[in-house]
Motif scaffolding. Sequence first.
Motif, PDB file in Angstrom:
ATOM      1  N   GLU A  17     -11.840  -7.312  -0.116  1.00  0.00           N
ATOM      2  CA  GLU A  17     -11.610  -6.100  -0.903  1.00  0.00           C
ATOM      3  C   GLU A  17     -10.142  -5.689  -0.868  1.00  0.00           C
ATOM      4  OE1 GLU A  17     -14.351  -3.297   0.737  1.00  0.00           O
ATOM      5  OE2 GLU A  17     -16.030  -4.020  -0.470  1.00  0.00           O
ATOM      6  N   ASP A  18      -9.538  -5.758   0.332  1.00  0.00           N
ATOM      7  CA  ASP A  18      -8.116  -5.392   0.449  1.00  0.00           C
ATOM      8  C   ASP A  18      -7.230  -6.345  -0.348  1.00  0.00           C
ATOM      9  OD1 ASP A  18      -8.890  -3.361   2.135  1.00  0.00           O
ATOM     10  OD2 ASP A  18      -8.384  -4.434   3.985  1.00  0.00           O
ATOM     11  N   LEU A  19      -7.536  -7.636  -0.277  1.00  0.00           N
ATOM     12  CA  LEU A  19      -6.715  -8.613  -0.993  1.00  0.00           C
ATOM     13  C   LEU A  19      -6.893  -8.512  -2.506  1.00  0.00           C
ATOM     14  CD1 LEU A  19      -7.070 -11.784   1.285  1.00  0.00           C
ATOM     15  CD2 LEU A  19      -5.229 -10.082   1.241  1.00  0.00           C
ATOM     16  N   LEU A  20      -8.082  -8.156  -2.958  1.00  0.00           N
ATOM     17  CA  LEU A  20      -8.270  -7.926  -4.395  1.00  0.00           C
ATOM     18  C   LEU A  20      -7.350  -6.817  -4.886  1.00  0.00           C
ATOM     19  CD1 LEU A  20     -12.175  -8.140  -4.646  1.00  0.00           C
ATOM     20  CD2 LEU A  20     -10.561  -9.626  -5.855  1.00  0.00           C
ATOM     21  N   ASP A  21      -7.218  -5.767  -4.096  1.00  0.00           N
ATOM     22  CA  ASP A  21      -6.343  -4.658  -4.481  1.00  0.00           C
ATOM     23  C   ASP A  21      -4.873  -5.072  -4.425  1.00  0.00           C
ATOM     24  OD1 ASP A  21      -8.590  -3.095  -4.859  1.00  0.00           O
ATOM     25  OD2 ASP A  21      -8.471  -2.156  -2.878  1.00  0.00           O
ATOM     26  N   GLU A  22      -4.521  -5.882  -3.446  1.00  0.00           N
ATOM     27  CA  GLU A  22      -3.137  -6.362  -3.368  1.00  0.00           C
ATOM     28  C   GLU A  22      -2.796  -7.231  -4.578  1.00  0.00           C
ATOM     29  OE1 GLU A  22      -1.627  -8.064   0.219  1.00  0.00           O
ATOM     30  OE2 GLU A  22      -2.858  -6.767   1.503  1.00  0.00           O
TER      31      GLU A  22
END
Length: 561
Positions: A62-67
Motif C-alpha cells: 500500500e505504501d509503495l503504491l502511493d509512492e
Amino acid sequence: MLRLTWVQPEDLIGHELHQATQDGREPSAVKARWKAAGGKEAPLRAGASPEPASRYLRQLAEDLLDELADLPSRLADSEPTSLAKIKASCPAWPTQPAGTRATGPTQPAGSGPAGPTQPAGTRATGPTQPAGSGPAGPTQPAGTRATGPAQPAGSGPAGPTQPAGTRATGPAQPAGSRAAGAAPDPKKGGGTPQALASDPTPAATPTQARLEAAWLGRAVGCLLGKPVEKLPLQAIRALAQSTGNWPLNTYFTARGVPTQLLTQHPWNRRSASTSLAENIDGMPEDDDLNYPLLNLLLLQRHGKTFTTTDVATLWLDELPAGRTFTAERIAYRNLLTGLEPPRTARHRNPFREWIGALIRADVHGWTNPGDPAAAAEQAHRDATLTHTANGVYAAMFTAATIAQAATGTADIHTALRTGLTVIPPASRLAKALTHAIQLARTHDDFDTVVDELHATHAPTHHWVHAIPNTALIAAALTHADGDFTGSICRAVSGGWDTDSNGATAGSIAALLAGSPAALPDHWTTPLKNRLATTIGDFNGTGFDTLAHLTHTLTHLEAPRP
C-alpha cells in the motif's frame, strides 16, 4: 479462503510497477524495495495470487503504491487526461455538424448532479418495432481498402454505395484471407487522400435496424471470443485447427478436439458451458454487454449532459460489485471508501490504462451519429471515472469511430481515421493504432499481422491492456475491410482480450452492414433474440427492443425540471 480478485495490494503493486514503466515514470528503486522484502510479481493471467501476503508485505504494498503515484512522468505533457488538453493536442479534432449543440455539462465532470434524475431502477419503455423495421441507410461495399499511413478523418466522399441490409452473395471471408477488392499495394502508390477536419459528416439518425445489427454484432463477437478468453495465442490457433475451424469462421466447438489438447489448454471455465457452439442458448451475461446496458440507463436518466458523478451514482445503484473487474472494481472500491471522481481512477489503480473504458464506449457512438466529437466527449466523461490517458483515449477513439460508422455513409477506413482525430497524436495509443493499421494494409496473411503485433506489445503489456487490444481491433477491421465475419474472426483469432475485442469489432462491422438481415444466420440465430444480464430489468430483453431504446436516445437532450 476468499481471495477477491483485482483489489489485493500485494497483487496490485506488480501491475503498478509495469504501469509506471509504460507511462514514463522511473520505478526501479521502488521495485528493488518490493523485491528485497520478498514481494512477488503480479499474477500473469489471474486476478489474484493464490496465497495472501503477510501483514507486513500488504502494508508495504500500500505504501509503495502511493509512492509510485507521486513519481513524475516524462509523458505527462504528451498524454494528458484533461479533455481540454486532449482537444488542444488534436490538430484535426472534428467539428460538430451544423445544427447540433454541445452536449457536455456546463460544470466539470464530477462537480455535481446534472439536474433532476429519474428514480433508480426506472427506465423508459415504449412499443417495440419488429426486428429490422425501417429502411437501412446506405453502406459502402466491403473491399474498398485504403492504403498508406493513417490520416486524419473526413477524407472526401465515400465511393458508390449499395443499400444497407442487402446480403452479400459470395461466401464470408474467413479470418486470415484478404477480402476481395483490396486496394492497391501501398508500395506501388495510391493510398488514402488526406482528410479535412472541417468537413463533418451531417448528423443522421441511424435506423432502428442498423442499431439492432450493432447490438447483435456486439453480442456475436463477444460470444465468439468467450471460450478462449485468457488463452495464449498458440492455444487459440491449435483449438480451432483441431476442428477444421481455421482460419476462424464460426463459433468454437469442443467436438473433435483431442483430449490431450483440451487438457493442455482448457476452455475458459466460466464461459464454455454457455459459449461453445453446442451450448449456446441465447446471449449469456457478460460485462461487454452489461456496460452498454448501463449506458442506456445513464442516457435515459441524465441525457447527454451527464457528469462523471452521474456515472458513479448509477453504478452504485445498478451495477453489482461482483460484476466489475480490473479498473472498474478498483474505482467501485474507491467510491465506497468516499473518494470522488476523477480520483477514483487514480488511487491505487494500476489498471487505469486497461480495456475497461473502451468496452463502455459503444452507446456514446451509436447515439451521436455523424458527431464524433460529441461521442468522444461523452466517452471521456464516462471513462474518467475509472481510467486515465490511453485508457481514456481507447474509449474516445472507439466512440468516435462508431459515431462516424453510424451515419451509414462512411466505410471502415474513414471511420477509423475519424477515431484517430480525437486522441493525442503523440500518445502511445495513436502510435500503436497507426502501426497496426499499416501492418493490416501491408500483409495479406492476417496471422503475420497478429504475430507482429504480439512481438511488439506482448513482452511489455498485460493481455487486458487497452493499447494492444485497441490496435488489434483496428487491424482486424482494416484487414477485413469491415466485413462482419472477417472482422470478428480476425479480432478473436488475434488473442488477448478475445471477447471484448470480438464485441467491439462486431459492433462496428455490423453497424456498417446496416441491418440484422446483412449478418449471416449462423451467427445470429443461436442468440434467439435474448440477452441475460443482472443490470436493471433488462434480463431476457431482445436485441430489437434494445435497438428501439437506443434509437429513442440518438437526439436526446438532458431532462428538464
